[in-house]
Design a protein around this motif. Structure first.
Motif, mmCIF file in Angstrom:
data_model
loop_
_atom_site.group_PDB
_atom_site.id
_atom_site.type_symbol
_atom_site.label_atom_id
_atom_site.label_comp_id
_atom_site.label_asym_id
_atom_site.label_seq_id
_atom_site.Cartn_x
_atom_site.Cartn_y
_atom_site.Cartn_z
ATOM 1 N N ARG A 123 -5.516 13.960 1.789
ATOM 2 C CA ARG A 123 -5.911 13.445 0.589
ATOM 3 C C ARG A 123 -7.173 14.493 0.119
ATOM 4 O O ARG A 123 -7.621 15.118 1.038
ATOM 5 C CB ARG A 123 -6.499 12.099 0.875
ATOM 6 C CG ARG A 123 -5.618 11.051 1.483
ATOM 7 C CD ARG A 123 -4.965 10.585 0.011
ATOM 8 N NE ARG A 123 -3.917 9.741 0.482
ATOM 9 C CZ ARG A 123 -4.173 8.252 0.828
ATOM 10 N NH1 ARG A 123 -5.548 7.806 0.646
ATOM 11 N NH2 ARG A 123 -3.324 7.611 1.344
ATOM 12 N N GLY A 137 -8.186 -1.111 5.173
ATOM 13 C CA GLY A 137 -8.227 -0.144 3.996
ATOM 14 C C GLY A 137 -8.450 -0.538 2.570
ATOM 15 O O GLY A 137 -8.694 -1.701 2.366
ATOM 16 N N ALA A 138 -8.808 0.327 1.724
ATOM 17 C CA ALA A 138 -9.398 -0.152 0.408
ATOM 18 C C ALA A 138 -8.471 -1.151 -0.192
ATOM 19 O O ALA A 138 -8.885 -2.141 -0.712
ATOM 20 C CB ALA A 138 -9.813 1.267 -0.291
ATOM 21 N N CYS A 139 -7.076 -0.820 -0.086
ATOM 22 C CA CYS A 139 -6.087 -1.574 -0.998
ATOM 23 C C CYS A 139 -6.506 -2.926 -0.080
ATOM 24 O O CYS A 139 -6.640 -4.011 -1.190
ATOM 25 C CB CYS A 139 -4.643 -1.252 -0.557
ATOM 26 S SG CYS A 139 -4.138 0.308 -1.318
ATOM 27 N N THR A 177 -0.917 8.700 -3.432
ATOM 28 C CA THR A 177 -0.484 7.430 -2.614
ATOM 29 C C THR A 177 0.620 7.018 -2.929
ATOM 30 O O THR A 177 0.911 5.824 -2.931
ATOM 31 C CB THR A 177 -1.553 6.295 -2.842
ATOM 32 O OG1 THR A 177 -1.765 6.188 -4.225
ATOM 33 C CG2 THR A 177 -3.027 6.652 -1.904
ATOM 34 N N GLY A 224 -11.793 2.342 4.349
ATOM 35 C CA GLY A 224 -11.330 3.544 4.241
ATOM 36 C C GLY A 224 -9.952 3.883 3.462
ATOM 37 O O GLY A 224 -9.378 2.748 3.203
ATOM 38 N N CYS A 225 -9.496 4.914 3.054
ATOM 39 C CA CYS A 225 -8.283 5.238 2.352
ATOM 40 C C CYS A 225 -7.530 6.243 2.850
ATOM 41 O O CYS A 225 -7.364 7.442 2.365
ATOM 42 C CB CYS A 225 -8.470 5.196 0.974
ATOM 43 S SG CYS A 225 -7.075 5.185 0.088
ATOM 44 N N PRO A 226 -6.980 6.154 4.076
ATOM 45 C CA PRO A 226 -6.974 4.933 5.118
ATOM 46 C C PRO A 226 -8.013 5.345 5.905
ATOM 47 O O PRO A 226 -8.716 6.457 6.141
ATOM 48 C CB PRO A 226 -5.634 5.395 5.846
ATOM 49 C CG PRO A 226 -5.530 6.831 5.944
ATOM 50 C CD PRO A 226 -6.075 7.486 4.626
ATOM 51 N N TYR A 228 -5.239 0.290 -6.869
ATOM 52 C CA TYR A 228 -4.398 -0.373 -7.512
ATOM 53 C C TYR A 228 -5.110 -1.765 -8.042
ATOM 54 O O TYR A 228 -4.434 -2.726 -8.586
ATOM 55 C CB TYR A 228 -3.124 -0.888 -6.676
ATOM 56 C CG TYR A 228 -2.386 0.279 -5.910
ATOM 57 C CD1 TYR A 228 -2.276 1.430 -6.617
ATOM 58 C CD2 TYR A 228 -2.548 0.362 -4.516
ATOM 59 C CE1 TYR A 228 -1.607 2.463 -5.795
ATOM 60 C CE2 TYR A 228 -1.925 1.431 -3.845
ATOM 61 C CZ TYR A 228 -1.138 2.520 -4.359
ATOM 62 O OH TYR A 228 -0.977 3.508 -3.826
ATOM 63 N N GLY A 245 0.839 -1.060 0.022
ATOM 64 C CA GLY A 245 0.199 0.018 -0.180
ATOM 65 C C GLY A 245 0.824 1.198 -0.056
ATOM 66 O O GLY A 245 2.124 1.121 -0.524
ATOM 67 N N CYS A 246 0.444 2.129 0.543
ATOM 68 C CA CYS A 246 0.941 3.668 0.686
ATOM 69 C C CYS A 246 1.728 4.056 1.897
ATOM 70 O O CYS A 246 1.948 5.192 2.293
ATOM 71 C CB CYS A 246 -0.036 4.856 0.041
ATOM 72 S SG CYS A 246 -1.002 5.288 1.382
ATOM 73 N N ASN A 247 1.329 3.146 2.878
ATOM 74 C CA ASN A 247 1.850 3.455 4.205
ATOM 75 C C ASN A 247 0.992 4.208 4.981
ATOM 76 O O ASN A 247 1.092 4.323 6.375
ATOM 77 C CB ASN A 247 3.116 3.840 4.154
ATOM 78 C CG ASN A 247 3.954 4.142 5.435
ATOM 79 O OD1 ASN A 247 3.771 3.099 6.223
ATOM 80 N ND2 ASN A 247 4.735 5.171 5.806
ATOM 81 N N ALA A 248 0.040 4.801 4.727
ATOM 82 C CA ALA A 248 -0.794 5.692 5.525
ATOM 83 C C ALA A 248 -1.863 4.573 6.318
ATOM 84 O O ALA A 248 -2.075 4.979 7.358
ATOM 85 C CB ALA A 248 -1.984 6.486 4.561
ATOM 86 N N CYS A 249 -2.278 3.526 5.679
ATOM 87 C CA CYS A 249 -2.964 2.626 6.561
ATOM 88 C C CYS A 249 -2.135 2.254 7.882
ATOM 89 O O CYS A 249 -2.547 2.173 8.833
ATOM 90 C CB CYS A 249 -3.339 1.465 5.817
ATOM 91 S SG CYS A 249 -4.712 1.894 5.047
HETATM 92 S S1 SF4 Z 1 -6.012 1.920 1.453
HETATM 93 FE FE1 SF4 Z 1 -5.430 3.753 0.802
HETATM 94 S S2 SF4 Z 1 -4.284 4.679 2.629
HETATM 95 FE FE2 SF4 Z 1 -4.295 2.399 2.849
HETATM 96 S S3 SF4 Z 1 -2.561 1.607 1.871
HETATM 97 FE FE3 SF4 Z 1 -4.056 1.525 0.184
HETATM 98 S S4 SF4 Z 1 -4.034 3.456 -0.921
HETATM 99 FE FE4 SF4 Z 1 -2.914 3.621 1.123
#
Ligand code: SF4
Ligand code: SF4
Lengths: 255, 489
Positions: free
Chosen positions: B276, A200-202, B190, A231-233, A209, A134-138
């Motif tokens: 975001r 998280g959505a991912c 992201t 959530g995202c996140p 993605y 992911g993007c690390n926010a989660c």
């Molecule tokens: S769900 Fe959103 S916030 Fe969490 S890892 Fe994926 S892109 Fe990042």
């Protein structure tokens, strides 16, 4: 020494009283989508702006799949009929994917673990957190539950350093192909009985993605999932609430 | 300056793709090495692969003193003489070029994978009975992203550390090719979730350059406020994590909470703690009205008092200083040679900061003085970040008190220029973010290249561990606080 004692007093007591009372969330926070399907006149504007294909137009009106939704609120902004509004409700999540589809109905709380599992995990539950593409926010918002503001440990929930010491996994990210093997091995290393939580959505659907050949498209593509947190996140409160619902630790409202 | 650099760009500018000077492989290599020898830096260096075999190379060099960028290109080629032997800052770029396009940088000393998983036998290994090898990751003990580290040690002492990444690779760069679509801005947000504002701003600058529009001053101010909020949130969070790594719990607890407060301030602006949905090409989506500005000013005042205290109590504790000082040193020379950026470079004494050297938006009118320190150790990296928090707060306060008035969105419909090359840099909290775009004749992206500051800095972490103690790895790692997802893309 004196300075650090002084600092301790100045910095005050900061742990939130949740779940006894609700937290204060920012005014512009975009929480659970509140849909009014009866207002929808099927213009499909929302569908055309949704980056994740989370919105479906059905016979009975619109639905939003919160497994895919990244809460960008583009749909609410464009909807001419106010059929989509983002509420400030932070409670979200479900034990099954079907429970993640919002259609305007009231939310069903997450079902608690069964009695036997609660006896094992109810007062002490340890997770290995695995981040996979992911993007690390989660992760950041999972990590934050360990800070004094939320103080996850007061509920007996904590993060373990090794999967062998854990009761389950919290997984974030769409599971990149490069992490697939490591995630499976980590899962194997957790002793039975074990639970898996996707955050998280991912992790729920691949998120933005979804469809990338470099990812598996979500945790349940490779592991059985017991709890999905959208959530995202997700806001840390959403994660905390979902964990407490799973452990039956939220005082029931209105009986 | 090298006479062969015939086209120069300002930050956030574009030119026709055919205007860029194009060289043979040998020439390109020598221009880059020579320019680096004259003090320029490689900001980006990548390939545009051809469908069959080989491709063209593109590079962007930065002249920090004059605030100018120089794009260069190569003819179609399948191999060229590697730049790395004379200019080590090129080493990861060239590995990436090889991995993505198959173009061979001949003579590259270390042509290993960047995002493909490394085979067990391709790690650097010291053959000796007295050396033991420690392998860590990809799944770590803390709640952090996956990466793999290999240490060659004798007892506590680390002779060599190798970093293998790629576990977070999710194919963003590939997905960015073609016409920008509904997902594009979300990919940008992201690339590295803790640098949402930094990357979404860089992308917006690219689109604005290619569409020939300028955001309005109020939108620029809100972007800058959000960028500095992102910086203070991450800086204070890492100061707390550093304290935690050495077991100094007061600062750990206070800073952990303060990080949350900073994220919540961002959420007051746009509803999301990570920023975001705020920055969009043409401007921003949310306004900062008077009552909100005042609310934020009050919050930031409290934040400042608590943050100063939470960080400063650490510096009075000898056991903290003992762990931070002289640990994980990167000398100024090394930092310059390997092309480090951001607070880690500044902590080694390098004056590198996009906000002052390549200012755009609100930074053209409100300045943030560059913070530097000399010692290049964990202490310097921590102190630099503490000082940067203070300067960012001052900057935010000034803008909140006197925000320019203007609309928020400049959405004049203009097409994206075709056959063009655009470059944009933003000083994210980790350092220089660079986005470059090459458009095809219809204005779609033939190539969109993202260079996260971590891409420049991971090697710095490896260097600072040489001859250090393996038990210092966690603090060294945290003092750099690099992004795995931003590197892996
Ligand atoms: S769900 Fe959103 S916030 Fe969490 S890892 Fe994926 S892109 Fe990042
Ligand atoms: S808020 Fe969710 S459903 Fe609405 S457009 Fe964004 S991703 Fe789609």
């Amino acid at each position: 020494m004196f300075k650090s004692l002084r600092a301790r007093i100045d910095q005050k007591y900061r742990t939130i009283p949740f779940p006894i009372s609700d937290p204060v969330l920012p005014e512009r926070y975009t929480g659970r989508p509140a849909l009014s399907p009866e207002k929808c006149d099927r213009c499909s504007e929302c569908v055309s702006v949704c980056p994740t294909g989370a919105i479906a137009l059905r016979k009975k009106g619109i639905t939003i799949d919160t497994a895919r939704c990244i809460f960008c609120a583009e749909c609410a902004e464009i909807c001419p009929k106010d059929a989509i509004v983002f509420s400030r409700e932070f409670r979200m999540g479900a034990n099954e994917k079907a429970g993640l589809i919002e259609n305007g109905a009231e939310r069903k709380p997450i079902s608690a673990l069964n009695k036997k599992m609660l006896r094992t995990f109810g007062r002490s539950l340890k997770f290995r957190v695995v981040s996979a593409g992911g993007c690390n926010a989660c992760e950041a918002d999972i990590n934050v539950l360990g800070t004094i503001g939320f103080d996850l440990d007061r509920f007996g929930i904590s993060y373990a350093a090794s999967p062998r010491h854990a009761d389950g996994l919290i997984v974030t990210g769409p599971i990149s192909m490069n992490m697939k093997e490591a995630v499976l091995k980590t899962y194997e290393a957790v002793p039975e009985p074990k639970i898996v939580i996707a955050v998280g959505a991912c992790a729920l659907s691949g998120g933005i993605y979804a469809g990338h050949a470099e990812t598996c498209g979500g945790v349940d593509a490779i592991l059985p999932v017991d709890l999905y947190i959208p959530g995202c996140p997700p806001h840390p409160m959403t994660i905390l609430n979902a964990l407490l619902e799973l452990l039956d630790r939220i005082p029931r409202r209105n009986g | 300056m090298n006479k062969r650099l015939t086209v120069s760009l300002k930050n956030g500018d574009f030119c026709g793709i055919r205007e860029i000077p194009s060289f043979s492989g040998e020439e390109l290599s020598s221009v880059i090495s020579q320019s680096a020898g004259e003090g320029m830096r490689i900001v980006s260096f990548f390939a545009v692969p051809l469908p069959k075999d080989g491709g063209k190379l593109f590079a962007v060099l930065a002249d920090d003193t004059h605030g100018v960028l120089y794009p260069l290109a190569s003819a179609e080629l399948k191999s060229y003489p590697s730049v790395t032997p004379s200019c080590p800052q090129a080493h990861l770029f060239e590995r990436e070029i090889f991995e993505q396009s198959g173009i061979i940088p001949e003579g590259h000393p270390w042509l290993k994978p960047v995002r493909k998983l490394m085979k067990n036998d391709s790690f650097y290994h010291i053959d000796s009975d007295e050396i033991h090898e420690v392998a860590v990751g990809p799944v770590h003990a803390g709640v952090i992203e996956p990466g793999h580290f290999r240490f060659q040690c004798s007892g506590e002492r680390v002779f060599h550390m190798e970093i293998a990444l790629g576990y977070q690779h999710r194919g963003i760069e590939n997905a960015l090719s073609g016409t920008p679509g509904l997902k594009t801005i979300h990919y940008m947000e992201t690339l590295a979730g803790d640098t949402t504002i930094g990357h979404s701003t860089a992308y917006s600058m690219i689109i604005e350059a290619l569409r020939g529009i300028t955001p309005y001053p109020r939108a620029e101010a809100i972007r800058a406020i959000a960028l500095e909020m992102e910086r203070i949130a991450n800086h204070i969070g890492d100061l707390g994590a550093l304290a935690g790594d050495i077991g100094y719990l007061p600062s750990k607890s206070f800073c952990g909470r303060l990080r949350g407060d900073a994220l919540n301030m961002t959420a007051e602006i746009c509803g999301n703690r990570f920023g975001r949905n705020l920055v969009r090409p043409g401007g921003v989506r949310y306004d900062l009205d008077r009552p909100l500005s005042e609310k934020l000013l009050a919050k930031i005042k409290d934040f400042r008092n608590d943050a100063v205290q939470a960080a400063e109590i650490m510096w009075d504790v000898p056991s903290v200083l003992e762990r931070f000082e002289d640990t994980g040193i990167v000398s100024k020379e090394t930092a310059a040679r390997i092309g480090m950026v951001g607070p880690s470079a500044r902590a080694s004494g390098l004056k590198r900061d996009v906000r002052s050297q390549f200012p755009t938006g609100a930074y053209r009118f409100n300045h943030v003085p560059i913070v530097t320190y000399e010692s290049g150790d964990v202490f310097a990296r921590a102190l630099t970040r503490e000082m940067e928090i203070n300067r960012s707060i001052k900057f935010i306060q000034d803008l909140l008190k006197n925000p320019p008035t203007s609309p928020l969105m400049n959405d004049k419909a203009k097409n994206i220029a075709g056959d063009s090359f655009a470059a944009a840099m933003v000083e994210g909290w980790r350092g220089e973010i660079c986005h470059t775009a090459i458009t095809d004749k219809n204005g779609g992206f033939a190539r969109y290249k993202v260079t996260d500051p971590s891409f420049h800095n991971w090697f710095g972490l490896a260097c600072c561990m040489k001859n250090g103690a393996i038990s210092d790895f966690p603090v060294c790692n945290k003092s750099f606080s690099l992004s795995y997802c931003g590197h892996d893309l």
